[in-house]
Design an enzyme around this catalytic site. Structure first.
Site, PDB file in Angstrom:
ATOM      1  N   HIS A 151      22.369   4.053  64.516  1.00  0.00           N
ATOM      2  CA  HIS A 151      21.505   4.336  63.367  1.00  0.00           C
ATOM      3  C   HIS A 151      20.060   4.617  63.795  1.00  0.00           C
ATOM      4  O   HIS A 151      19.368   5.403  63.159  1.00  0.00           O
ATOM      5  CB  HIS A 151      21.603   3.215  62.338  1.00  0.00           C
ATOM      6  CG  HIS A 151      22.931   3.212  61.627  1.00  0.00           C
ATOM      7  ND1 HIS A 151      24.079   2.740  62.196  1.00  0.00           N
ATOM      8  CD2 HIS A 151      23.305   3.679  60.400  1.00  0.00           C
ATOM      9  CE1 HIS A 151      25.104   2.895  61.357  1.00  0.00           C
ATOM     10  NE2 HIS A 151      24.657   3.462  60.257  1.00  0.00           N
ATOM     11  N   GLU A 206      23.587  -6.105  59.482  1.00  0.00           N
ATOM     12  CA  GLU A 206      24.673  -5.415  58.813  1.00  0.00           C
ATOM     13  C   GLU A 206      25.516  -6.401  58.029  1.00  0.00           C
ATOM     14  O   GLU A 206      26.330  -6.013  57.181  1.00  0.00           O
ATOM     15  CB  GLU A 206      25.538  -4.691  59.861  1.00  0.00           C
ATOM     16  CG  GLU A 206      26.313  -3.531  59.287  1.00  0.00           C
ATOM     17  CD  GLU A 206      27.365  -3.018  60.244  1.00  0.00           C
ATOM     18  OE1 GLU A 206      27.502  -3.574  61.347  1.00  0.00           O
ATOM     19  OE2 GLU A 206      28.061  -2.063  59.883  1.00  0.00           O
TER      20      GLU A 206
HETATM   21 CU1  CUO Z   1      25.619   3.508  58.398  1.00  0.00          CU
HETATM   22 CU2  CUO Z   1      23.226   2.010  56.417  1.00  0.00          CU
HETATM   23  O1  CUO Z   1      24.651   3.349  56.554  1.00  0.00           O
HETATM   24  O2  CUO Z   1      24.741   1.907  57.808  1.00  0.00           O
END
Ligand code: CUO
Length: 671
Positions: free
Chosen positions: A225, A337
Site C-alpha cells: 500500500h 489492518e
Molecule cells: Cu487495500 Cu485500504 O485497501 O487496504
C-alpha cells in the site's frame, strides 16, 4: 462463477403445494419431484454431485442475497471466515463441489465467490483449478453502469459475429473542470483494481491458518500500500497535481467528491456518491452490526502512535511486545489492518478498516436511508475514489513514523565491498537513451459471464488505458572482489524534483520511489554488463494475465502452470509499470543498487511457485523472497550527512536522470 446471481437448478414441482417464504431452492425442497440443472437438455455436460451432510449456513445466510458485501465490515469478515472454513474442511473436491452447489443458490453471491476463491486457492487438492477473472464474474464492479444496457441491446438484437465492442470513453466519471479527474484514468484502471482485489484475496485478514501462516503479511500490507501511494503521487506529478494530502482531520469537511457511476448487479443498487465537503460521522448501521465513533478512531490512532513512541505494544494478556527493526513493521501492519495476527484487536482496534467504512457510509452514517456503502468500502472498487489515497497516505504516515524511529543505515551497511556500479542507462527502441515512452492503448474484455442477457456468447467492452513501449535497463558493474559475487539488483524510480521543481531532501524523496524491479545477479570478476527487460519486472504481471480469459491460453487442468496461474493474478498491471510522464518529458531519477546476496537470501525451493510479481505479492505458499526489510534501502531515514540522494549513494548504487515522454496517440486493440 458464471452468472453468479442466478440459481443453478430448476425445480419440477408437484401440482399442489404451499410455497413457504424462503429461498427458491428451499421453497421447493419438500414439494419437488425433480431438481435438475436449470440448463436442462441444452447443456452439453452433466455433472452429478454427491450427497453430503449439509453445512450449517444459518449465520452465513444473515447476509441477504441482494446486499452488497464488504470485507471491511467485521460481520462480513466473520461470515466469510466461516464459509471459507466450511469449504476448506470438505473432505475432498467432490464434497466441496456438492457443498458449493448447495451454498451457491443460498449465499450472497459476492460472499460465495470470495469464500470459494480463497478456499480454492488455499486447498492443496484444488489449488490447480483456475479462478476466473473477477472482471468477468462481476463486471458491474469495474464498468460504467451504462455499458450493461448497451450490452443488452447488442446481445439481444445482434447475432454473434456481428457484435461490436461497447466502447467506454476514457473520461466518464467527471469532466476536466474537476482537478482530481486528471488521474481518473489511473484510479479507475481495471488492472489496478483487479490487482488490489487479488492482493486482498491472497492475504485475507480472517480465516485461521490461511492468515496466520503467511510470512510477513503485516509488513507486506504496509509495503504494497505504501507503493500504491507512491505510484499515485508520481502519477499526480505527471498531471501537474501536488502530492496527495493525508486525511488527518477526521472532523472537518472533505473536499474530494466522487461519483462512481457503478451499479451493483447483485445488490441492484447504485454505489452511492460522495458530494464535496462531507464530514465523517459516528457510524451506527444496525443491519451490519457496525457501531463506531470518530472518537474510537482517534483513540486507536493515539494508542498506535503511543506504541511507536514507546517502542512496544501491549498484547491482550498485558505483556509487552517490542517493535524492533525486524518484526516491528510486521506487527504494526497487522494492527493497522486488524488482521487475526493483531496482538490486541481490543486495544488498537481496526483503524484502517473502519477508516474505509466511515468514508464509505459518509452519505448515510446512521442508515436512516438504508443506503449501502460507497466504493471505498469494497476492495474491488476502493481504488477508484480519490479519498482512498488520502486515507492511505495517512495510514502510510503511521508506518513512516515507525520507520523514522529505527536506526539509520550506515554507509558500511549499505555498501557492497568490491562491487561498483559504473553506469546505467535505459534503452527504448527508437528513442534517445534514458527515455521512457508512454501512450494510450485500447483493449477488449468479454463481460458475458457476469450478465444474463439470454443469448449466450460474448459481448466485449473496449476500454482505454495507459501503456508504455518495452524498454531495457543496461547496467555496468565492476567486480573488484575475489572471484564471483552474487547480488540483488534493486531498481526504483522517483520524480527528479518536488512539485515546485525544487530539489529533494532524501527524507522526502525516499517515500516517492516506486519499485520497478528486483532480481538476482551473478557478477564475475571484472566488468559485467547486465541487461534486463522491462517485461521481466518483479513488480508486474503481463497484460494477458491481468485480463486473462477463461478459455484462451488456458493451461491444462491440474497442471503446474495452472496452479501458478491463479496466484499470479496478483501483481501490478504491467501496462502501468511506468507513470504517464508528460509530452515534453517528465524528469525522473532512476536508482539502481546491488546489495550483497548473502544478506538478502531466503532459503526455499521456488520451483513451480508463482513469484514473478513477488515484490508486491510475495511468493505463493512461501516466504517473502528477500530478507531485507521491504522497500530497502528506502525504508529508513537518512544517516547523518546524507540529506540528499547523491550523498546517500555508496559505490554499489547509481542514479541516472531520465525522462518519461507521453504521446497522446491511442493504439487500437491488439486483436
Ligand atoms: Cu487495500 Cu485500504 O485497501 O487496504
Amino acid at each position: 462463477y458464471d452468472r453468479p446471481t442466478e440459481p443453478m437448478f430448476r425445480v419440477k414441482a408437484k401440482k399442489s403445494f404451499k410455497v413457504p417464504k424462503e429461498y427458491v431452492t428451499d421453497r421447493f425442497k419438500n414439494v419437488a419431484v425433480e431438481i435438475s440443472n436449470r440448463f436442462g437438455e441444452d447443456d452439453s455436460e452433466t455433472v452429478t454431485i454427491d450427497s453430503v451432510p449439509l453445512p450449517d449456513l444459518a449465520d452465513i445466510l444473515t447476509l441477504g442475497r441482494e446486499e452488497n458485501f464488504s470485507l471491511f465490515i467485521p460481520k462480513h469478515r466473520n461470515l466469510s471466515a466461516k464459509l471459507i472454513n466450511i469449504f476448506l474442511q470438505a473432505e475432498n473436491p467432490k464434497h466441496l463441489l456438492s457443498i458449493a452447489c448447495y451454498a451457491h443458490d443460498r449465499v450472497n453471491p459476492y460472499l460465495f465467490i470470495y469464500a470459494l476463491s480463497v478456499a480454492l486457492i488455499h486447498r492443496k487438492d484444488t489449488k490447480s483449478l483456475k479462478i476466473p477473472n473477477q472482471i468477468q464474474t462481476f463486471p458491474d464492479k469495474y464498468f460504467d453502469s451504462q455499458v450493461f444496457s448497451q450490452g443488452k441491446e447488442e446481445m439481444t438484437v445482434v447475432p454473434q459475429g456481428l457484435r461490436r465492442p461497447i466502447e467506454i470513453p476514457r473520461d466518464y466519471t467527471a469532466s476536466d473542470l474537476e482537478e482530481e479527474h486528471r488521474v481518473a484514468y489511473w484510479r479507475e484502471d481495471l488492472g489496478i483494481n483487479l490487482h488490489h482485489w487479488h492482493w486482498h484475496l491472497v492475504y485475507p485478514t480472517d480465516g485461521g491458518e490461511i492468515v496466520t501462516k503467511k510470512d510477513r503479511r503485516g509488513e507486506l500490507f504496509y509495503y504494497s500500500h505504501q507503493q500504491i501511494v507512491a505510484r499515485y503521487n508520481f502519477e499526480r506529478f505527471c498531471n501537474a497535481l501536488k502530492r496527495v494530502e493525508r486525511l488527518t482531520d477526521w472532523q472537518g469537511p472533505i473536499k474530494e467528491a466522487y461519483f462512481p457511476k457503478l451499479d451493483s448487479l447483485v445488490a441492484k443498487r447504485a454505489y452511492p456518491a460522495r458530494v464535496q465537503d462531507m464530514t465523517m460521522q459516528d457510524l451506527d448501521i444496525p443491519g451490519q452490526n457496525i457501531k463506531v465513533d470518530v472518537d474510537d478512531m482517534i483513540r486507536w490512532r493515539d494508542r498506535i502512535y503511543r506504541a511507536i513512541a514507546d517502542g512496544f505494544i501491549t498484547a491482550t494478556n498485558g505483556s509487552k511486545m517490542n517493535l524492533d527493526d525486524v518484526t516491528g513493521i510486521d506487527i504494526l501492519g497487522n494492527i493497522m489492518e486488524s488482521s487475526e495476527l493483531s496482538p490486541n484487536r481490543q486495544l488498537y482496534g481496526n483503524l484502517h478498516g473502519f477508516g474505509h467504512l466511515m468514508l464509505s457510509y459518509i452519505h448515510d452514517p446512521r442508515s436512516h436511508h438504508l443506503e449501502p456503502f460507497g466504493v471505498i468500502g469494497d476492495f474491488t472498487t476502493a481504488m477508484r475514489d480519490p479519498i482512498f489515497y488520502r486515507w492511505h497516505a495517512f495510514v502510510d504516515d503511521v508506518f513512516q513514523q515507525f520507520n523514522g524511529s529505527l536506526p539509520r543505515y550506515t554507509a558500511e551497511q549499505l555498501d557492497y565491498a568490491g562491487v561498483q556500479i559504473t553506469d546505467v542507462n535505459i534503452k527504448t527502441p527508437n528513442a534517445p537513451d534514458n527515455e521512457f515512452r508512454t501512450f494510450w492503448q485500447q483493449s477488449d474484455v468479454d463481460m458475458s459471464r457476469g450478465v444474463d442477457f439470454q443469448d449466450p456468447g460474448s459481448v466485449f467492452v473496449r476500454f482505454t488505458h495507459l501503456n508504455h513501449e518495452p524498454f531495457s535497463y543496461n547496467i555496468t558493474v565492476n567486480n573488484t572482489g575475489n572471484g564471483v559475487q552474487e547480488g540483488t539488483c534493486r531498481i526504483f524510480l522517483a520524480p527528479a524534483t518536488d512539485e515546485r521543481g525544487n530539489p529533494w531532501l532524501f527524507n522526502n524523496q525516499r517515500v516517492m520511489f516506486v519499485e520497478m524491479d528486483r532480481f538476482k545477479v551473478t557478477l564475475r570478476q571484472g566488468q559485467n554488463t547486465i541487461t534486463r527487460n522491462s517485461t521481466q519486472s518483479s513488480v508486474t504481471i503481463p497484460f494477458e494475465r491481468t485480463f486473462r480469459d477463461l478459455d484462451t491460453n488456458r493451461p491444462a487442468e491440474g497442471s503446474e502452470e495452472l496452479d501458478i496461474f491463479n496466484f499470479c493474478g496478483c501483481g501490478w498491471p504491467h501496462h502501468l509499470l511506468v507513470p504517464k510522464g508528460t509530452p515534453d518529458g517528465f524528469k525522473a531519477q532512476l536508482f539502481v543498487m546491488i546489495s550483497n546476496y548473502a544478506d538478502d537470501k531466503v532459503e526455499q525451493d521456488l520451483s513451480g511457485s508463482c513469484n514473478d510479481a513477488e515484490s508486491y505479492c510475495g511468493v505463493r505458499g512461501g516466504k517473502y523472497p528477500d530478507k531485507r526489510p521491504m522497500g530497502y534501502p528506502f525504508n529508513r531515514v537518512a544517516r547523518q550527512g546524507a540529506d540528499t540522494l547523491q550523498r546517500f549513494l555508496t559505490g554499489n548504487m547509481i542514479v541516472q536522470n531520465c525522462r518519461i515522454v507521453h504521446s497522446d496517440r491511442t493504439v487500437r486493440p491488439r486483436s
